[in-house]
Scaffold this motif. Structure first.
Motif, PDB file in Angstrom:
ATOM      1  N   CYS A  26     -84.820  65.989 -38.082  1.00  0.00           N
ATOM      2  CA  CYS A  26     -85.386  64.657 -37.361  1.00  0.00           C
ATOM      3  C   CYS A  26     -85.318  64.799 -35.847  1.00  0.00           C
ATOM      4  CB  CYS A  26     -85.084  63.327 -38.097  1.00  0.00           C
ATOM      5  SG  CYS A  26     -85.567  61.940 -36.991  1.00  0.00           S
ATOM      6  N   CYS A  29     -83.291  61.136 -34.777  1.00  0.00           N
ATOM      7  CA  CYS A  29     -81.903  60.852 -35.342  1.00  0.00           C
ATOM      8  C   CYS A  29     -80.827  61.878 -35.425  1.00  0.00           C
ATOM      9  CB  CYS A  29     -81.790  59.988 -36.369  1.00  0.00           C
ATOM     10  SG  CYS A  29     -82.154  60.728 -37.913  1.00  0.00           S
ATOM     11  N   CYS A  41     -88.959  61.053 -41.760  1.00  0.00           N
ATOM     12  CA  CYS A  41     -87.292  60.933 -41.936  1.00  0.00           C
ATOM     13  C   CYS A  41     -87.143  59.844 -42.747  1.00  0.00           C
ATOM     14  CB  CYS A  41     -86.807  60.460 -40.658  1.00  0.00           C
ATOM     15  SG  CYS A  41     -84.948  60.273 -40.358  1.00  0.00           S
ATOM     16  N   ASN A  43     -83.846  58.286 -42.849  1.00  0.00           N
ATOM     17  CA  ASN A  43     -82.765  57.550 -42.343  1.00  0.00           C
ATOM     18  C   ASN A  43     -83.225  56.145 -41.949  1.00  0.00           C
ATOM     19  OD1 ASN A  43     -80.814  56.197 -40.667  1.00  0.00           O
ATOM     20  ND2 ASN A  43     -80.623  57.900 -39.419  1.00  0.00           N
ATOM     21  N   CYS A  46     -83.649  54.941 -38.413  1.00  0.00           N
ATOM     22  CA  CYS A  46     -84.322  55.848 -37.590  1.00  0.00           C
ATOM     23  C   CYS A  46     -85.790  55.486 -37.732  1.00  0.00           C
ATOM     24  CB  CYS A  46     -84.056  57.228 -38.141  1.00  0.00           C
ATOM     25  SG  CYS A  46     -85.202  58.627 -37.201  1.00  0.00           S
TER      26      CYS A  46
HETATM   27 ZN    ZN Z   1     -84.580  60.260 -38.101  1.00  0.00          ZN
END
Ligand code: ZN
Lengths: 144, 396
Positions: A26, A29, A41, A43, A46
């Motif tokens: 990514c 992040c 992503c 996360n 993020c």
């Molecule tokens: Zn990310």
């Protein structure tokens, strides 16, 4: 010479003789994913919507290992006669993640120790009339 | 939040017969209803854990079992969360009762297991992590158990003898359990002769796959109070069905890699620790309150991990706790008084419910030779692949 065919497409490469795992990274992040699996992503902190295709570190430290003495069920392409195989869990420092792989052919599990350096290699998993079906594996060493 | 209680429990013994899973499920359900002093027509909601290996009826286990028990028009649900399926079904039933939509719910898990290793469903599916780990790595479930066991050996100095001691303990606990599949006392010598499956684990370190069924009758507190004459109910003090928090940097089935720790703060606790933590929080109880625990000993070594995950000791302390006798019947906090998976083998959607049946018998003082003295608080815990936590705390 028989052609070398990745057992699954898109997870690794041995271009230029260098074994590499192919994952996602990514750009927002910095998180890594293997396999890349999805285009976005994961996360939750993020907002990144796309992942770059990225090569993972080809060296890491041994987190744990196992030595399999029985043939697994399909879809494992077990050879006949069955050949025992090891599986290693290796921790990648930059990515802060653990990645599994079989132990490279000829590795003696009795001689492994926690935290030792491991290096990614690409080896045949099995062979048939079409060629050598390859996969990534972890091999002890790789310099220090 | 209103109390929910278990008014009746029942099981079909564990074994390997290859019959239709609904046959086992109906036996367990009828036993649970009889235990509660109720009839099928009293049931207002049915929640079942699914089984993946019995065709379409297994994917809609709720309606399959409702049909097998005789259609009564009640709503049903079918849950799949691998080994945690039973707890997720229980959670669905509890939510119904708490919402006032039902006073009596029947929760059932039943399975007919295949021979040998569990493998993924057929077909060519490179995007399915379960398919991938088998095809590319030959990473069976025992492979993962062996990775955890080796890690314990390297980090904490555990030995195969410690793992064997878990097997000896659980096989002794299960000896008198009429629902256990294996009622044989293992000795350390016999274990040492067992073939290695995934080094460092031997065949007897790893649980078998079994047929079996377990069922609970769940009711509102008021309903239980009105029917106490029939059966001694126990209180469901907590049901934790947590999932991991990103980044999950612990290696978990069936993934071939963990999350990356880059770019996000580490979660407050590792996934397996978080499963019990959520249950203790809900119950306002602590590990020191436990009278006994049923933990998921898919492997002998994993039982030792669970001691730490449920807070019975610090990381690295499980071997000492085991050898102190604290987790043996007669000890401070017996673990797997039922005999555990070592004595049962695993019947996936039934197993979490079987743990709860055992705790119910323990809290009622009806566990016979394997009774934990003065049992008041019991905890059952397991983890299903694909990120399913399952922890239930019962109090008398
Ligand atoms: Zn990310």
């Amino acid at each position: 010479m028989k052609p070398r065919i990745p057992v699954v497409a898109g997870l690794f490469t041995e271009d230029g003789g260098q074994a590499r795992l192919l994952g996602g990274h990514c750009p927002r992040c910095g998180a890594w994913f293997f396999p890349k699996q999805w285009s976005f992503c994961r996360n939750p902190h993020c907002t990144g919507v796309t992942l770059d295709d990225a090569e993972l570190s080809s060296r890491g430290r041994l987190w744990s290992w196992a030595d399999n003495r029985y043939a697994p069920p399909p879809p494992y392409p077990a050879r006949d006669p069955f050949v025992p195989y090891g599986v290693a869990a290796v921790e990648l420092a930059d990515e802060q993640m653990v990645v599994l792989g079989q132990l490279a052919t000829g590795t003696d599990p009795e001689r492994l120790s926690l935290g030792q350096e491991m290096e990614l290699v690409v080896e045949p998993l099995f062979e048939d009339d079409d060629g050598l079906h390859t996969v990534w594996k972890w091999k002890p060493g790789g310099g220090s | 939040m209103s109390d929910v209680r278990i008014l009746g429990v029942g099981m079909h013994p564990w074994g390997k017969w290859g019959r239709n899973f609904a046959e086992y499920g109906v036996v367990a359900a009828r036993a649970a209803l009889a235990d509660a002093g109720l009839s099928p027509s009293d049931v207002q909601y049915l929640a079942a854990g699914n089984t993946m290996r019995n065709g379409y009826p297994g994917y809609v286990a709720g309606s399959t079992l409702a049909q097998a028990l005789g259609w009564s028009g009640i709503p049903v649900s079918s849950s799949y969360a691998a080994c945690a399926s039973g707890a997720v079904a229980l959670d669905a039933a509890r939510a119904r009762i708490r919402a006032g939509q039902a006073d009596v719910a029947l929760v059932i898990g039943a399975d007919t297991a295949p021979k040998g290793f569990f493998g993924p469903l057929p077909g060519d599916r490179p995007e399915d992590p379960d398919w991938l780990r088998f095809h590319v790595l030959g990473a069976t479930n025992p492979t993962y158990f062996a990775l955890y066991a080796r890690r314990r050996m390297e980090c904490f100095g555990a030995t195969p003898k410690d793992f064997a001691a878990v097997k000896v303990k659980n096989s002794r606990h299960g000896l008198s359990n009429p629902n256990a599949r294996y009622r044989k006392l293992f000795t350390e010598d016999e274990i040492a002769e067992s073939p290695i499956v995934a080094d460092p684990l031997r065949l007897v370190d790893i649980c078998a796959t079994s047929d079996g069924a377990a069922a609970l009758v769940l009711t509102s507190a008021d309903y239980a109070a009105a029917h106490e004459a029939n059966s001694r109910s126990v209180r469901v003090a907590a049901v934790s069905t947590v999932t991991p928090t990103y980044p999950n940097t612990s290696l978990d089935l069936p993934d071939i890699a963990t999350d990356s720790g880059v770019g996000a703060p580490p979660p407050p606790r590792a996934f397996r620790d978080s499963i019990a933590h959520a249950a203790y929080e809900e119950a306002s109880l602590a590990p020191s309150d436990l009278s006994c625990a049923e933990v998921y000993d898919l492997s002998t070594a994993l039982e030792l991990d669970w001691y730490e995950n449920i807070g019975l000791c610090e990381p690295g302390g499980a071997e000492a706790l085991l050898h102190s006798g604290a987790t043996t019947l007669g000890g401070r906090v017996p673990v797997n008084p039922s005999g555990g998976l070592a004595s049962f083998g695993e019947a996936i959607p039934a197993q979490a419910l079987a743990q709860i049946c055992e705790l119910t018998w323990q809290l009622r003082g009806e566990a016979g030779e394997r009774q934990v003295e003065n049992a008041r608080v019991g905890l059952a815990i397991n983890q299903g692949l694909f990120g399913h936590g399952s922890c239930v705390i019962l109090t008398s």
